[in-house]
Design an enzyme around this catalytic site. Structure first.
Site, PDB file in Angstrom:
ATOM      1  N   LYS A  22       0.848  -1.208   0.000  1.00 43.04           N
ATOM      2  CA  LYS A  22       0.000   0.000   0.000  1.00 43.04           C
ATOM      3  C   LYS A  22       0.878   1.250   0.000  1.00 43.04           C
ATOM      4  CE  LYS A  22      -1.604   1.607   4.094  1.00 43.04           C
ATOM      5  NZ  LYS A  22      -1.385   3.016   4.454  1.00 43.04           N
ATOM      6  N   ASN A  23       1.913   1.252   0.838  1.00 43.56           N
ATOM      7  CA  ASN A  23       2.700   2.480   1.030  1.00 43.56           C
ATOM      8  C   ASN A  23       3.689   2.736  -0.094  1.00 43.56           C
ATOM      9  OD1 ASN A  23       1.198   2.900   3.258  1.00 43.56           O
ATOM     10  ND2 ASN A  23       2.797   2.380   4.733  1.00 43.56           N
ATOM     11  N   CYS A 115      -4.246  12.489  12.773  1.00 41.71           N
ATOM     12  CA  CYS A 115      -5.067  11.293  12.909  1.00 41.71           C
ATOM     13  C   CYS A 115      -4.806  10.733  14.303  1.00 41.71           C
ATOM     14  CB  CYS A 115      -4.734  10.283  11.815  1.00 41.71           C
ATOM     15  SG  CYS A 115      -3.074   9.680  11.947  1.00 41.71           S
ATOM     16  N   ARG A 120       0.710  14.569  12.710  1.00 37.03           N
ATOM     17  CA  ARG A 120       0.997  14.369  11.279  1.00 37.03           C
ATOM     18  C   ARG A 120       1.259  15.703  10.549  1.00 37.03           C
ATOM     19  NH1 ARG A 120      -0.690   9.154  10.032  1.00 37.03           N
ATOM     20  NH2 ARG A 120       0.961   9.150   8.491  1.00 37.03           N
ATOM     21  N   ASP A 306       5.133   0.785  11.932  1.00 36.70           N
ATOM     22  CA  ASP A 306       3.886   0.150  11.460  1.00 36.70           C
ATOM     23  C   ASP A 306       3.762  -1.300  11.901  1.00 36.70           C
ATOM     24  OD1 ASP A 306       3.794   1.862   8.225  1.00 36.70           O
ATOM     25  OD2 ASP A 306       3.347   2.508  10.262  1.00 36.70           O
ATOM     26  N   ARG A 398      -8.545  -0.486   5.102  1.00 35.61           N
ATOM     27  CA  ARG A 398      -7.749   0.554   4.438  1.00 35.61           C
ATOM     28  C   ARG A 398      -6.410  -0.007   3.975  1.00 35.61           C
ATOM     29  NH1 ARG A 398      -5.913   4.829   7.840  1.00 35.61           N
ATOM     30  NH2 ARG A 398      -4.714   5.128   5.956  1.00 35.61           N
TER      31      ARG A 398
HETATM   32  C1  EPZ Z   1       4.401   7.012   6.054  1.00 40.67           C
HETATM   33  O1  EPZ Z   1       3.644   8.074   6.594  1.00 40.67           O
HETATM   34  C2  EPZ Z   1       3.468   5.803   6.054  1.00 40.67           C
HETATM   35  N1  EPZ Z   1       2.278   6.088   5.243  1.00 40.67           N
HETATM   36  C3  EPZ Z   1       3.042   5.472   7.490  1.00 40.67           C
HETATM   37  O2  EPZ Z   1       2.269   4.269   7.437  1.00 40.67           O
HETATM   38  C4  EPZ Z   1       4.295   5.202   8.310  1.00 40.67           C
HETATM   39  O3  EPZ Z   1       3.907   4.950   9.658  1.00 40.67           O
HETATM   40  C5  EPZ Z   1       5.219   6.425   8.258  1.00 40.67           C
HETATM   41  O4  EPZ Z   1       5.543   6.728   6.880  1.00 40.67           O
HETATM   42  C6  EPZ Z   1       6.523   6.203   9.007  1.00 40.67           C
HETATM   43  O5  EPZ Z   1       7.167   5.095   8.499  1.00 40.67           O
HETATM   44  C7  EPZ Z   1       2.369   6.025   3.893  1.00 40.67           C
HETATM   45  O6  EPZ Z   1       3.417   5.767   3.342  1.00 40.67           O
HETATM   46  C8  EPZ Z   1       1.099   6.275   3.133  1.00 40.67           C
HETATM   47  P1  EPZ Z   1       6.462  10.419   8.059  1.00 40.67           P
HETATM   48  P2  EPZ Z   1       4.259   9.586   6.540  1.00 40.67           P
HETATM   49  O7  EPZ Z   1       6.349  11.706   7.344  1.00 40.67           O
HETATM   50  O8  EPZ Z   1       5.167   9.735   5.410  1.00 40.67           O
HETATM   51  C9  EPZ Z   1       7.038  13.643  11.426  1.00 40.67           C
HETATM   52  C10 EPZ Z   1       0.431   2.875   7.840  1.00 40.67           C
HETATM   53  O9  EPZ Z   1       0.053   2.348   8.893  1.00 40.67           O
HETATM   54  N2  EPZ Z   1       6.895  14.629  10.348  1.00 40.67           N
HETATM   55  O10 EPZ Z   1       7.597   9.511   7.745  1.00 40.67           O
HETATM   56  O11 EPZ Z   1       3.126  10.529   6.690  1.00 40.67           O
HETATM   57  C11 EPZ Z   1       5.749  12.892  11.708  1.00 40.67           C
HETATM   58  O12 EPZ Z   1       4.927  13.632  12.596  1.00 40.67           O
HETATM   59  C12 EPZ Z   1       0.891   4.323   7.842  1.00 40.67           C
HETATM   60  O13 EPZ Z   1       0.523   2.289   6.728  1.00 40.67           O
HETATM   61  C13 EPZ Z   1       7.134  15.966  10.613  1.00 40.67           C
HETATM   62  O14 EPZ Z   1       7.455  16.338  11.733  1.00 40.67           O
HETATM   63  O15 EPZ Z   1       5.110   9.610   7.892  1.00 40.67           O
HETATM   64  C14 EPZ Z   1       6.247  11.613  12.320  1.00 40.67           C
HETATM   65  O16 EPZ Z   1       6.518  11.851  13.691  1.00 40.67           O
HETATM   66  C15 EPZ Z   1       0.696   4.986   9.204  1.00 40.67           C
HETATM   67  N3  EPZ Z   1       6.975  16.871   9.606  1.00 40.67           N
HETATM   68  C16 EPZ Z   1       7.571  11.358  11.595  1.00 40.67           C
HETATM   69  O17 EPZ Z   1       7.950  12.618  11.025  1.00 40.67           O
HETATM   70  C17 EPZ Z   1       6.622  16.488   8.338  1.00 40.67           C
HETATM   71  O18 EPZ Z   1       6.528  17.366   7.449  1.00 40.67           O
HETATM   72  C18 EPZ Z   1       7.493  10.336  10.478  1.00 40.67           C
HETATM   73  O19 EPZ Z   1       6.429  10.717   9.639  1.00 40.67           O
HETATM   74  C19 EPZ Z   1       6.382  15.130   8.084  1.00 40.67           C
HETATM   75  C20 EPZ Z   1       6.531  14.209   9.102  1.00 40.67           C
END
Ligand code: EPZ
Length: 425
Positions: A22-23, A115, A120, A306, A398
Site C-alpha cells: 500500500k505504502n 489522525c 501528522r 507500522d 484501508r
Molecule cells: C508514512 O507516513 C506511512 N504512510 C506510514 O504508514 C508510516 O507509519 C510512516 O511513513 C513512518 O514510516 C504512507 O506511506 C502512506 P512520516 P508519513 O512523514 O510519510 C514527522 C500505515 O500504517 N513529520 O515519515 O506521513 C511525523 O509527525 C501508515 O501504513 C514531521 O514532523 O510519515 C512523524 O513523527 C501509518 N513533519 C515522523 O515525522 C513532516 O513534514 C514520520 O512521519 C512530516 C513528518
C-alpha cells in the site's frame, strides 16, 4: 459498520500470498500525474486507500482503470485542485502535491488532518517545496503551492523524528522536473521510497541514492509513460509472521521480500520465533517458548513503527517484561487499552509501553482505532481463548487486502459480520 468475529486458539497453518505494498502504491499512483503519457502499475492492492487515490486522480482529470490489481492511469490533461473531501479523508493523498507542482507549477490540496496516531504535520514537505522555489500559502483549510520556476537545490529534510517518508517522496517527485540538481539530505530510506525512485527513473527521471540518506535528483524537461510492478507489502508480511507466532502455528509466506524486514526478523528471532527462507517461501513458527524482548521503533532500517502494535500483541504472550518504545509517532498506543480488554497487562510510561507478558488472553469485544492497531487486535483475538469481536474494521480494510479470507485459508475461525451494538462494560 462491519466487525470481525474471531474464535481464537487455532494455530495458523498453511501458505499465504503477500499483496503489493500500500505504502509503495500510493506515491507511485500519484507519480503518474507527472507525465501526459499512459502508465501501467501492477500488483496494486485492492484497498479503500488505493481506491481513494484512484478517485482523487480521476477528480484531477486522469483516466483511471483498476482491474485485478492492475492500474491503467493516463493523466493526459489534469487540473490543479483535488477534491477537498477526498483529500481530507486520506492523509496519504498529500503526495499528489509534488507531482502537481512538478508538472503544473501549482497545486492546491486540503490540509491533511492529524489522525489518531499523531499530529501528522507537513512542515518538511512545505520546506522542501519552498526550497525548490514554490510560494506556499495556507488559508481556509487549503494549501496553495505555486512556482514560476522550480530550481534544483540541496536541502535538509530531517525533522524531530528523523526522516519523513512521504515528505521525501513529495519533494523527490517535484524535483524530477525542476531545473538543475536537487540533493535531499536526511532522506527517508524506506523500501517504498526506493520503489518510487525506480518508477520515476522508468518515467525518464534521473535519480540516484534512493535507499540512502542522500538522494540526488537531476531535473529533466519532461517524463514519458512506463510500466511498473509494486514491491510486496513488508508490513502485511510482518503481520502474518507475527500472527503465525502468536497462534503457535506454522505458516509459509510467499511473494514477500525478507530483505525489507531485517529488523523485524531479527527481533522475532530474539523472541524465539524461527523465520527461515525456503526458496521463494518464508517459513515461520515458534522455536520453543516465546521470550520477552525490548523493541524501539526507528526510521528504516530500524524496527518499523507500522509493526509496533502487532509486535505488542505477540509480546503479551511472552513470559516476562517487554519494553516497547515508540519513537516515530507521539500517540501510537491506542491498541493498549483494547489489548487490556483481552487480559493483557500493559502500562504506558511516556514513549514506552511496559508489557508484562505470559498470561493467556481471553476473548472480548474490542474496538479498532487505526490501521495497525486493528491488525494487533486481530492477532490477539486469534491467540485468545474464546470469542473476540473486533469492531470498526473499516480501519483494517484501508491497508490489508482480504485479510479475513487469507486468515480463513490458514485455518482461522474468523468471519466478517455486521456490527451488533455491544454492551461496553
Ligand atoms: C508514512 O507516513 C506511512 N504512510 C506510514 O504508514 C508510516 O507509519 C510512516 O511513513 C513512518 O514510516 C504512507 O506511506 C502512506 P512520516 P508519513 O512523514 O510519510 C514527522 C500505515 O500504517 N513529520 O515519515 O506521513 C511525523 O509527525 C501508515 O501504513 C514531521 O514532523 O510519515 C512523524 O513523527 C501509518 N513533519 C515522523 O515525522 C513532516 O513534514 C514520520 O512521519 C512530516 C513528518
Amino acid at each position: 459498520m462491519e466487525s470481525f468475529l474471531i474464535k481464537g486458539g487455532v494455530p495458523l497453518r498453511g501458505t499465504v500470498e503477500i499483496s503489493g505494498s500500500k505504502n509503495a502504491a500510493l506515491p507511485i499512483m500519484a507519480a503518474t500525474l507527472l507525465t501526459s503519457e499512459p502508465c501501467v502499475i501492477r500488483r496494486v492492492p485492492d484497498l479503500s486507500d488505493t481506491r481513494f487515490m484512484a478517485q482523487i486522480l480521476a477528480s484531477l482529470g486522469a483516466e483511471v482503470k483498476f482491474e485485478n490489481g492492475t492500474l491503467n492511469i493516463h493523466a493526459r490533461k489534469i487540473g490543479t485542485y483535488a477534491d477537498y473531501e477526498l483529500v481530507r479523508k486520506m492523509r496519504g493523498s498529500i503526495c499528489i502535491m509534488g507531482p502537481l507542482l512538478g508538472r503544473l507549477r501549482q497545486a492546491r490540496v486540503s490540509l491533511p488532518g492529524g489522525c489518531i496516531i499523531g499530529a501528522r504535520p507537513i512542515n518538511l514537505h512545505l520546506k522542501g517545496f519552498a526550497a525548490l522555489g514554490a510560494k506556499i500559502q495556507i488559508a481556509g483549510g487549503y494549501i496553495d503551492a505555486t512556482a514560476k520556476k522550480l530550481i534544483g537545490t540541496p536541502m535538509f529534510l530531517g525533522g524531530r523524528a528523523g526522516s519523513t517518508v512521504l515528505g521525501t517522496a513529495n519533494v523527490m517527485m517535484a524535483a524530477t522536473l525542476a531545473d538543475g540538481v536537487t540533493v535531499i539530505e536526511s532522506a527517508a530510506c524506506e523500501p517504498e521510497v526506493v520503489d518510487l525512485a525506480k518508477f520515476l527513473n522508468a518515467l525518464g527521471a534521473k535519480i540516484s541514492g534512493a535507499g540512502s540518506p542522500t538522494i540526488t535528483i537531476t531535473g529533466v524537461k519532461n517524463l514519458h509513460g512506463a510500466e511498473h510492478e509494486v514491491i510486496p507489502d513488508r508490513i502485511e508480511t510482518a503481520t502474518f509472521m507475527i500472527a503465525a507466532a502468536a497462534t503457535n502455528g506454522e505458516v509459509a509466506i510467499t511473494g514477500a521480500q525478507p530483505d525489507h524486514l531485517r529488523a523485524v526478523i531479527d527481533k522475532l528471532t530474539e523472541a524465539q520465533v524461527s523465520v527461515q527462507r525456503r526458496g521463494a517461501k518464508l517459513l515461520v513458527r515458534r522455536k520453543g517458548r516465546l521470550k520477552s524482548v525490548d523493541v524501539t521503533t526507528l526510521p528504516h532500517s530500524g524496527f518499523p513503527t507500522d509493526v509496533q502494535a502487532q509486535m505488542m500483541a505477540l509480546l503479551t504472550l511472552a513470559p516476562g517484561i517487554s519494553i516497547i518504545t515508540e519513537r516515530i509517532f507521539e500517540a501510537r498506543f491506542m491498541h493498549v487499552s483494547e489489548l487490556a480488554r483481552l487480559g493483557a497487562d500493559i502500562e504506558i510510561e511516556g514513549p514506552s509501553a511496559i508489557v508484562k507478558g505470559g498470561r493467556p488472553l481471553s476473548g472480548a469485544p474490542v474496538m479498532a482505532s487505526d490501521l495497525r492497531a486493528s491488525a494487533a487486535l486481530v492477532i490477539a483475538g486469534l491467540a485468545a481463548k474464546g470469542t473476540t469481536q473486533v469492531n470498526r474494521i473499516y480501519h483494517l480494510d484501508r491497508g490489508y487486502e482480504r485479510m479475513d479470507e487469507k486468515l480463513r485459508k490458514l485455518g482461522a475461525r474468523i468471519q466478517r459480520i455486521e456490527e451488533k451494538v455491544q454492551e461496553r462494560g
